[in-house]
Design an enzyme around this catalytic site. Sequence first.
Site, PDB file in Angstrom:
ATOM      1  N   ILE B  49     -22.573 -14.960  31.677  1.00  0.00           N
ATOM      2  CA  ILE B  49     -23.349 -14.033  30.850  1.00  0.00           C
ATOM      3  C   ILE B  49     -24.269 -13.211  31.748  1.00  0.00           C
ATOM      4  O   ILE B  49     -24.853 -13.718  32.713  1.00  0.00           O
ATOM      5  CB  ILE B  49     -24.153 -14.813  29.783  1.00  0.00           C
ATOM      6  CG1 ILE B  49     -23.165 -15.576  28.870  1.00  0.00           C
ATOM      7  CG2 ILE B  49     -25.015 -13.865  28.947  1.00  0.00           C
ATOM      8  CD1 ILE B  49     -23.823 -16.395  27.787  1.00  0.00           C
ATOM      9  N   GLU B  50     -24.354 -11.933  31.394  1.00  0.00           N
ATOM     10  CA  GLU B  50     -25.023 -10.916  32.199  1.00  0.00           C
ATOM     11  C   GLU B  50     -26.455 -11.241  32.618  1.00  0.00           C
ATOM     12  O   GLU B  50     -26.918 -10.797  33.665  1.00  0.00           O
ATOM     13  CB  GLU B  50     -25.002  -9.618  31.385  1.00  0.00           C
ATOM     14  CG  GLU B  50     -25.532  -8.425  32.107  1.00  0.00           C
ATOM     15  CD  GLU B  50     -25.254  -7.140  31.325  1.00  0.00           C
ATOM     16  OE1 GLU B  50     -24.319  -7.113  30.500  1.00  0.00           O
ATOM     17  OE2 GLU B  50     -25.970  -6.169  31.552  1.00  0.00           O
ATOM     18  N   GLY B  51     -27.152 -12.016  31.808  1.00  0.00           N
ATOM     19  CA  GLY B  51     -28.532 -12.346  32.152  1.00  0.00           C
ATOM     20  C   GLY B  51     -28.650 -13.251  33.370  1.00  0.00           C
ATOM     21  O   GLY B  51     -29.753 -13.633  33.768  1.00  0.00           O
TER      22      GLY B  51
ATOM     23  N   HIS D 129     -26.179  -1.694  35.688  1.00  0.00           N
ATOM     24  CA  HIS D 129     -27.050  -2.861  35.861  1.00  0.00           C
ATOM     25  C   HIS D 129     -26.975  -3.393  37.295  1.00  0.00           C
ATOM     26  O   HIS D 129     -27.999  -3.639  37.933  1.00  0.00           O
ATOM     27  CB  HIS D 129     -26.640  -3.933  34.847  1.00  0.00           C
ATOM     28  CG  HIS D 129     -27.738  -4.909  34.521  1.00  0.00           C
ATOM     29  ND1 HIS D 129     -27.630  -5.851  33.531  1.00  0.00           N
ATOM     30  CD2 HIS D 129     -28.970  -5.093  35.056  1.00  0.00           C
ATOM     31  CE1 HIS D 129     -28.748  -6.562  33.473  1.00  0.00           C
ATOM     32  NE2 HIS D 129     -29.566  -6.125  34.385  1.00  0.00           N
TER      33      HIS D 129
END
Lengths: 254, 254, 324, 324
Positions: B49-51, D129
Amino acid sequence: MTVTASELLAVQGSRQLRDDTTVFAGVGVPLLAAALAQQRHAPKLTMVIEGGIIGPRIKPGRLPISTNEMRAAYRAQMLPGITDTFLFAQRGFLDYGFMGGAQIDQHGNVNTSVLGPDYWKPKVRLPGTGGANDIASLCKEVIILTAHEKRRFVARVDFVTSPAWLDGGDSRRRAGLPFGGVSRVVTTLGVFGFDPETRRMRLDALHPGVTREQVREQTGFPLLEAPEISVTEPPTADELAMLRALDPERRFLG
Amino acid sequence: MTVTASELLAVQGSRQLRDDTTVFAGVGVPLLAAALAQQRHAPKLTMVIEGGIIGPRIKPGRLPISTNEMRAAYRAQMLPGITDTFLFAQRGFLDYGFMGGAQIDQHGNVNTSVLGPDYWKPKVRLPGTGGANDIASLCKEVIILTAHEKRRFVARVDFVTSPAWLDGGDSRRRAGLPFGGVSRVVTTLGVFGFDPETRRMRLDALHPGVTREQVREQTGFPLLEAPEISVTEPPTADELAMLRALDPERRFLG
Amino acid sequence: MGDPALRPAEWDFVAARRRLEAKPKSAGEKLTSIDDAAARVTEGDRVAVGGCLFSRTPLALVREILRARRRGLTLVRNLMCTEGELMMAAGAVERVMTAWMSIGLPWGVSKVMRHYVESGAVALEEWSHLALGLRFRAAAMGVPFLPALTMLGSDLVAVGGMKTVADPYSGETLAAVPALFPDVALLHVHRADRFGNSQIDGYPHMDADIARAAATVLVTTEELVTDDETRRHPDRTVIPGFLVDALVHVPFGSFPHECYGLYHADFDHFAEYTASIDARGPEAAVGEYLARYVYGPPTWDDYLELFGGERLARQRAAARELTA
Amino acid sequence: MGDPALRPAEWDFVAARRRLEAKPKSAGEKLTSIDDAAARVTEGDRVAVGGCLFSRTPLALVREILRARRRGLTLVRNLMCTEGELMMAAGAVERVMTAWMSIGLPWGVSKVMRHYVESGAVALEEWSHLALGLRFRAAAMGVPFLPALTMLGSDLVAVGGMKTVADPYSGETLAAVPALFPDVALLHVHRADRFGNSQIDGYPHMDADIARAAATVLVTTEELVTDDETRRHPDRTVIPGFLVDALVHVPFGSFPHECYGLYHADFDHFAEYTASIDARGPEAAVGEYLARYVYGPPTWDDYLELFGGERLARQRAAARELTA
């Protein structure tokens, strides 16, 4: 007790360090010198060690023999890993690089790789750069601590492991090294700087009782001399007491 | 209970994932689909997951609404930081990128940035790429899950936020993207691939009861069709039961 | 031997990535035996060794690779120590890439290294410490090089064949430190679960980058824990299970080198070892050492018995005192 | 406003390094008050904000900067949330550099962001990002760019003015992600000692890189501990004291955003906030919010009282349950 060569180097080296700074210190005399400075006049100095260690407390009598062991990391503030530790230097966070050297030349370049003309067929293979090349390339200012012997002080090192002023003049900048450089060479005979134009080594100060002739005899290249050559203050009783307390077994102090 | 659009997407999406792989999954339906795959046929799947979260256990009824919260990190195996998580994808460790999309075009490019012709004077400013551009650039294979609506399926997106096959042919490779690309678009109407030469979107399979005409009506560009268009297996009772147990409050299943 | 040209396999990020893409990245079981793990090292491999100097060296893996009589290896390690000497004396290695090799200040310049390198039997390709770290990091990031400000102007540039790159923004010239993608990584960690999720205490050295850089990753662990335990402290995990190929549970797996917080390096052993080299010369002394410590004892437990439980307990106590 | 050209101050690694060289890097006391810390942000600064979205946002610092009525700021954050909305509505910021801005899935696209960006009052410069992460990392490493494989081929390249670089080894074209050296970094951490040595639990986001990238580093901490305590777990320290300029002890310093393991984000508060925006429009609603939460309460404790102890305890319990 007389002052040993290592004690002289450690004391004179420690005086080079200002407070509110960081110092990348090799094990042995450089680390002792940094610890002495921290105890005496630079309480807000941070020591950084190549094994990826920031802000250790040097435990008297338990001095590390390598940059990668628990005694070097004793009560450290941070253990960021080796690559990231060098990157602090590259970013500009490390004020001083504090190192020794096997062979040093008139422009401050150091060789710890090979003796002899051919890298791939060395007459003597030395251990190698370790982080010395990086410290010499990246710290804001490099200070070399070394015994002053003719075989060490050569006109041109066989191999430039750690770059100082390269061929002098602006050759360091032209090689792609916009920062740092060797500012001081502290030896068993005196303290040396570099001419700001030619970047040739220059005698700045003599230790008490040392003559210019002695220095010239132990140096394999013509030395410049500062307009006024001062005499260093001898190690004080305080400095020696603190230093000796750090290494009571005299593993590094000789 | 009938099967909702989100349930259909989650089930059909989950079937795209093989065991012994890794999947970079967005929150919402993609994460539900990955969790279903892990429970049903891919127990050795790792969710990323990106976090900056690797291998969480998705807690039924406590699904995250963002990639940066404790529910997304529940019982995770590793929390490496955001940049390093994307770098796993860049190195080639992440097999699938699993994402949604506001606007998608015939070459699979996705827009989540701006509507209108001028980026600096947007008609509608959307939230932005987040990690979608990186997932689309770096994962071994990207699978898009989306509702199939004419306003979403456009000939050319207003703005290429996340690159798939760009202008088709080898334009992706020529742009400096040697890896990855969108392999599948799973929609509420069917499953789509891309022609290996032209990289134009191609209808591969229809969901049960859906006609080609329905698909054409909801698509703003001419679609290629596979030589044999199959019909997908409808979600099984097992799949639906597992899926609904993951989201008992139906926060994402509609 | 003295070829300064970089070998393309070192920096070819496209091939390195294709190799990873072709490999399963499984969250499944990784636990196996030490000989099964070591068998994944093959003739001619470029082998990266984790830890640093005499800290967290994967010695159990090194020993098993020597027992399997691998040849023609290229050994890559930032600071090399006795593991490199053993590999040289056993004839396993034809090239080392390192920033420094010896044991430590009190034992002087490595006589073993000098013997094998000065005779031409082993090529020593020297990079700066940061440059080697950045070579692993570039590979870990999946790029062919990283820009840097180190090594420039020195004679090390020509040794390894490093190139420069112009910054497209400022025009400044920077070092372009090339990636180094190893075939195999050998790592020793403090704790791992059976799925390979690995945690390291204390100084992390370069292990995390090495694990990401290599095509195959072999890990030994001091402690084998449940995955409930690793999941309790996910912010301690530095290597995710999906990139580990083989995991072996080997307490004291770095001994007589140290493991932070668990056991201190055995300096007495280093002193005996170097005294023997001083007395009999590198080939004879290290040959005997290999027979006694590597080829002789069939298992790592047998190996540890040569040191004895008392010695291990003493070294454990020394580590506890320094890190408590 | 719509200028796509990179500003040289962002990537000028030589100037950025000279700025650091000129600054004391002290191991001394860093503890100070929140207004003294915030006063170090000046008109026109490029301000990097740590945490991510509604996680570990340095809201106490953001609030104090707004109270000091700073103007003309460029705000840099990977994923932006309510802190960005407040800065926009307060007129503090003229440009944001981000990968994404809104609050989270349930609250849809940020109406505040749309209002200020679509009207041209604030420029939103979008980077991927990873690219933003690499911009901070390049700066943290002291280099002007990092090579990467992302953003290429997309329309984001033209937005930020990113260039490419040829790999000197393979000749392949790579993205040259430019460094981003902020003037100031705002960070919130779990614990720190008075000398600034800072530790973070859970997901570390990009804070370590941001701290190394910035010229000035301001830190708030949930817990203030002795340096004996930070030294007990040196492998948990992510920011060394010598690079911290000001440290402030602010429990709940990220609320109503979350702090991993300590308190959960207050989604009810987000729902009230967005409902008010839906009802009254961005300017009026956020204007009222600023008056009530930012300009009104003189201290952070006064601010927290608006939420009440019961709410804080509930959010603490929710975090404990998820991380126990």
